[in-house]
Design a protein around this motif. Sequence first.
Motif, mmCIF file in Angstrom:
data_model
loop_
_atom_site.group_PDB
_atom_site.id
_atom_site.type_symbol
_atom_site.label_atom_id
_atom_site.label_comp_id
_atom_site.label_asym_id
_atom_site.label_seq_id
_atom_site.Cartn_x
_atom_site.Cartn_y
_atom_site.Cartn_z
ATOM 1 N N ILE A 64 -20.357 -23.644 1.722
ATOM 2 C CA ILE A 64 -21.618 -23.354 1.317
ATOM 3 C C ILE A 64 -22.104 -22.568 2.422
ATOM 4 O O ILE A 64 -22.081 -23.055 3.626
ATOM 5 C CB ILE A 64 -22.549 -24.741 1.272
ATOM 6 C CG1 ILE A 64 -22.043 -25.724 0.120
ATOM 7 C CG2 ILE A 64 -23.987 -24.245 1.101
ATOM 8 C CD1 ILE A 64 -22.237 -24.957 -1.238
ATOM 9 N N LEU B 100 -28.722 -30.501 -1.213
ATOM 10 C CA LEU B 100 -29.064 -28.927 -1.737
ATOM 11 C C LEU B 100 -30.183 -29.192 -2.650
ATOM 12 O O LEU B 100 -30.462 -28.164 -3.336
ATOM 13 C CB LEU B 100 -27.758 -28.449 -2.268
ATOM 14 C CG LEU B 100 -26.424 -28.050 -1.579
ATOM 15 C CD1 LEU B 100 -25.626 -27.236 -2.269
ATOM 16 C CD2 LEU B 100 -26.987 -27.094 -0.305
ATOM 17 N N PHE C 170 -29.711 -21.720 -5.486
ATOM 18 C CA PHE C 170 -28.222 -21.581 -5.234
ATOM 19 C C PHE C 170 -27.838 -20.310 -6.128
ATOM 20 O O PHE C 170 -28.225 -20.171 -7.262
ATOM 21 C CB PHE C 170 -27.357 -22.799 -5.916
ATOM 22 C CG PHE C 170 -25.974 -22.789 -5.809
ATOM 23 C CD1 PHE C 170 -25.397 -23.482 -4.622
ATOM 24 C CD2 PHE C 170 -25.113 -22.280 -6.548
ATOM 25 C CE1 PHE C 170 -24.148 -23.170 -4.241
ATOM 26 C CE2 PHE C 170 -23.921 -21.971 -6.508
ATOM 27 C CZ PHE C 170 -23.268 -22.566 -5.273
ATOM 28 N N ARG D 265 -30.281 -22.974 -10.071
ATOM 29 C CA ARG D 265 -29.099 -22.004 -9.873
ATOM 30 C C ARG D 265 -29.408 -20.620 -10.620
ATOM 31 O O ARG D 265 -30.126 -20.370 -11.550
ATOM 32 C CB ARG D 265 -27.931 -22.485 -10.706
ATOM 33 C CG ARG D 265 -26.679 -21.670 -10.746
ATOM 34 C CD ARG D 265 -25.603 -22.178 -11.548
ATOM 35 N NE ARG D 265 -24.460 -21.241 -11.529
ATOM 36 C CZ ARG D 265 -23.185 -21.671 -11.866
ATOM 37 N NH1 ARG D 265 -23.023 -22.898 -12.153
ATOM 38 N NH2 ARG D 265 -22.404 -20.766 -12.108
ATOM 39 N N THR E 297 -25.215 -20.033 -1.175
ATOM 40 C CA THR E 297 -24.162 -19.733 -2.162
ATOM 41 C C THR E 297 -23.109 -20.448 -1.725
ATOM 42 O O THR E 297 -22.756 -21.026 -0.514
ATOM 43 C CB THR E 297 -24.169 -18.319 -2.306
ATOM 44 O OG1 THR E 297 -23.393 -17.993 -3.464
ATOM 45 C CG2 THR E 297 -23.644 -17.407 -1.106
#
Length: 156
Positions: free
Chosen positions: A22, A39, A44, A66, A87
């Motif tokens: 990550i 997270l 993301f 996401r 990411t």
Amino acid sequence: MKDKAQTKYLWGPEIIADSNVIISRMERPVMFDGTAQSLHGLVFGGVRGHYYVGLEEAMRQNLIHRIDARTEVVSIKRMLAGRVDVTSVPVSTLNYFMNSMPISGQIFVSPKLLFSYSRHLMLTKGMVEEHEQLKKQVLALAGNKNWQAILKKYGL
């Protein structure tokens, strides 16, 4: 590859061991603790078609938002621009980008891995002779100084 039992394809020996990490911006580092919960609430940057082990359920529940890109480079650029918080990229890919793009010093790599895996070359079932030759070639890489230098260069 949806072939855990390695029966769908003819698998070659492991070429490299790799893992996904990550990453986030250095000025806003995110410490991934191995759980999706670390997270939660973040954006993301994914890659279209990629499956992120351990994060998918939280993404489906929108606990992690996401936004997909078509490539890892685009996802990294979005992160650096502040359009996504984090990411995930393979270590091999990240090391290549760190050597080829002006991003060194801008990226925080969380020490906890997202997941680990091995990379292999695979052939279709009918390519038995080619598979035998491939196995020999891959196994010979272990003693190849040039190959070892490449692995060292990219931290593999």
